[in-house]
Motif scaffolding. Structure first.
Motif, PDB file in Angstrom:
ATOM      1  N   GLU A  13      -0.708   3.248  69.269  1.00  0.00           N
ATOM      2  CA  GLU A  13       0.118   3.033  67.873  1.00  0.00           C
ATOM      3  C   GLU A  13       1.309   4.059  67.896  1.00  0.00           C
ATOM      4  OE1 GLU A  13      -2.918   1.405  64.723  1.00  0.00           O
ATOM      5  OE2 GLU A  13      -2.685   3.372  64.955  1.00  0.00           O
ATOM      6  N   TRP A  14       0.876   5.263  68.219  1.00  0.00           N
ATOM      7  CA  TRP A  14       1.922   6.492  68.282  1.00  0.00           C
ATOM      8  C   TRP A  14       2.806   6.075  69.662  1.00  0.00           C
ATOM      9  CZ3 TRP A  14       4.775   9.488  65.935  1.00  0.00           C
ATOM     10  CH2 TRP A  14       5.432  10.430  66.422  1.00  0.00           C
ATOM     11  N   GLY A  15       2.528   5.694  70.571  1.00  0.00           N
ATOM     12  CA  GLY A  15       3.320   5.491  71.780  1.00  0.00           C
ATOM     13  C   GLY A  15       4.454   4.215  71.507  1.00  0.00           C
ATOM     14  N   ARG A  16       3.979   3.320  70.535  1.00  0.00           N
ATOM     15  CA  ARG A  16       5.075   2.347  70.128  1.00  0.00           C
ATOM     16  C   ARG A  16       6.010   2.771  69.244  1.00  0.00           C
ATOM     17  NH1 ARG A  16       3.731  -3.040  71.640  1.00  0.00           N
ATOM     18  NH2 ARG A  16       5.332  -3.769  70.077  1.00  0.00           N
ATOM     19  N   LEU A  17       5.520   3.989  68.322  1.00  0.00           N
ATOM     20  CA  LEU A  17       6.478   4.268  67.207  1.00  0.00           C
ATOM     21  C   LEU A  17       7.058   5.375  67.745  1.00  0.00           C
ATOM     22  CD1 LEU A  17       4.098   4.492  64.090  1.00  0.00           C
ATOM     23  CD2 LEU A  17       6.156   2.751  64.352  1.00  0.00           C
ATOM     24  N   GLU A  18       6.766   6.173  68.568  1.00  0.00           N
ATOM     25  CA  GLU A  18       7.584   7.297  68.967  1.00  0.00           C
ATOM     26  C   GLU A  18       9.108   7.281  69.485  1.00  0.00           C
ATOM     27  OE1 GLU A  18       6.706  11.562  71.297  1.00  0.00           O
ATOM     28  OE2 GLU A  18       5.723   9.882  71.850  1.00  0.00           O
ATOM     29  N   PRO A  19       9.385   6.213  70.357  1.00  0.00           N
ATOM     30  CA  PRO A  19      10.703   5.852  70.793  1.00  0.00           C
ATOM     31  C   PRO A  19      11.653   5.302  69.514  1.00  0.00           C
ATOM     32  CG  PRO A  19       8.985   4.608  71.997  1.00  0.00           C
ATOM     33  CD  PRO A  19       8.255   5.221  70.995  1.00  0.00           C
ATOM     34  N   LEU A  20      11.053   5.114  68.568  1.00  0.00           N
ATOM     35  CA  LEU A  20      12.056   4.526  67.193  1.00  0.00           C
ATOM     36  C   LEU A  20      12.232   5.608  66.223  1.00  0.00           C
ATOM     37  CD1 LEU A  20       9.669   1.397  66.525  1.00  0.00           C
ATOM     38  CD2 LEU A  20      11.790   1.298  67.864  1.00  0.00           C
ATOM     39  N   LEU A  21      11.921   6.749  66.453  1.00  0.00           N
ATOM     40  CA  LEU A  21      11.939   7.950  65.696  1.00  0.00           C
ATOM     41  C   LEU A  21      13.188   8.719  66.322  1.00  0.00           C
ATOM     42  CD1 LEU A  21       8.241   9.038  64.832  1.00  0.00           C
ATOM     43  CD2 LEU A  21       9.746   7.743  63.441  1.00  0.00           C
ATOM     44  N   PRO A  22      13.949   9.370  65.407  1.00  0.00           N
ATOM     45  CA  PRO A  22      15.139  10.072  65.812  1.00  0.00           C
ATOM     46  C   PRO A  22      14.622  11.457  66.548  1.00  0.00           C
ATOM     47  CG  PRO A  22      14.831  10.507  63.530  1.00  0.00           C
ATOM     48  CD  PRO A  22      13.850   9.445  63.747  1.00  0.00           C
ATOM     49  N   PRO A  24      14.827  15.216  67.826  1.00  0.00           N
ATOM     50  CA  PRO A  24      15.317  16.401  67.044  1.00  0.00           C
ATOM     51  C   PRO A  24      16.657  16.783  67.769  1.00  0.00           C
ATOM     52  CG  PRO A  24      13.560  16.820  68.544  1.00  0.00           C
ATOM     53  CD  PRO A  24      13.561  15.448  68.578  1.00  0.00           C
ATOM     54  N   LYS A  25      17.469  17.145  66.743  1.00  0.00           N
ATOM     55  CA  LYS A  25      18.846  17.622  67.059  1.00  0.00           C
ATOM     56  C   LYS A  25      19.061  18.893  67.665  1.00  0.00           C
ATOM     57  CE  LYS A  25      20.720  15.167  63.349  1.00  0.00           C
ATOM     58  NZ  LYS A  25      21.575  15.068  61.900  1.00  0.00           N
ATOM     59  N   ALA A  26      20.038  19.265  68.324  1.00  0.00           N
ATOM     60  CA  ALA A  26      20.112  20.498  69.109  1.00  0.00           C
ATOM     61  C   ALA A  26      20.507  21.783  68.116  1.00  0.00           C
ATOM     62  CB  ALA A  26      21.181  20.356  70.222  1.00  0.00           C
ATOM     63  N   THR A  27      21.248  21.411  67.184  1.00  0.00           N
ATOM     64  CA  THR A  27      21.664  22.265  66.249  1.00  0.00           C
ATOM     65  C   THR A  27      20.738  22.213  65.034  1.00  0.00           C
ATOM     66  OG1 THR A  27      23.113  20.725  65.095  1.00  0.00           O
ATOM     67  CG2 THR A  27      24.034  21.996  66.757  1.00  0.00           C
ATOM     68  N   GLY A  28      20.666  23.405  64.270  1.00  0.00           N
ATOM     69  CA  GLY A  28      19.755  23.276  63.084  1.00  0.00           C
ATOM     70  C   GLY A  28      18.653  23.765  63.318  1.00  0.00           C
ATOM     71  N   CYS A  29      17.647  23.861  62.218  1.00  0.00           N
ATOM     72  CA  CYS A  29      16.433  24.307  62.462  1.00  0.00           C
ATOM     73  C   CYS A  29      15.575  23.418  63.193  1.00  0.00           C
ATOM     74  CB  CYS A  29      15.712  24.420  60.916  1.00  0.00           C
ATOM     75  SG  CYS A  29      16.658  25.447  59.885  1.00  0.00           S
ATOM     76  N   PRO A  30      14.671  23.888  64.034  1.00  0.00           N
ATOM     77  CA  PRO A  30      13.553  23.272  64.499  1.00  0.00           C
ATOM     78  C   PRO A  30      12.600  22.728  63.559  1.00  0.00           C
ATOM     79  CG  PRO A  30      13.199  25.426  64.939  1.00  0.00           C
ATOM     80  CD  PRO A  30      14.590  25.404  64.313  1.00  0.00           C
ATOM     81  N   ARG A  31      12.230  21.559  64.004  1.00  0.00           N
ATOM     82  CA  ARG A  31      10.946  21.040  63.310  1.00  0.00           C
ATOM     83  C   ARG A  31       9.759  21.823  63.168  1.00  0.00           C
ATOM     84  NH1 ARG A  31      11.604  14.881  65.810  1.00  0.00           N
ATOM     85  NH2 ARG A  31      13.217  14.351  64.437  1.00  0.00           N
ATOM     86  N   ILE A  32       9.204  22.233  61.905  1.00  0.00           N
ATOM     87  CA  ILE A  32       8.017  22.813  61.926  1.00  0.00           C
ATOM     88  C   ILE A  32       6.670  22.182  62.040  1.00  0.00           C
ATOM     89  CG2 ILE A  32       6.648  24.301  60.436  1.00  0.00           C
ATOM     90  CD1 ILE A  32       9.432  25.080  59.135  1.00  0.00           C
TER      91      ILE A  32
END
Length: 65
Positions: A13-22, A24-32
């Protein structure tokens, strides 16, 4: 590592959803918190019907989710 819940996404399920999610941007705070953990928490709340503030502590903070 946290314990698995019945509402967690499977690897398929994660393999199907992951490509649809944005990505991470190069700028800004990294995801925690990983997006998979956030989605698992959202699905837990939807399936269990618990309040956001009652989210188990092994998920990301309820304000993040």
């Amino acid at each position: 590592m946290r314990k698995a819940y019945q509402t967690d996404l499977s690897n398929a399920e994660w393999g199907r959803l992951e490509p649809l999610l944005p990505a991470p941007k190069a700028t800004g705070c990294p995801r925690i918190h990983p997006l998979r953990e956030v989605l698992d928490a959202i699905f837990y709340v939807l399936k269990s019907g618990c309040a956001w503030r009652l989210l188990p502590h092994d998920f990301p903070p309820w304000k993040t989710v």
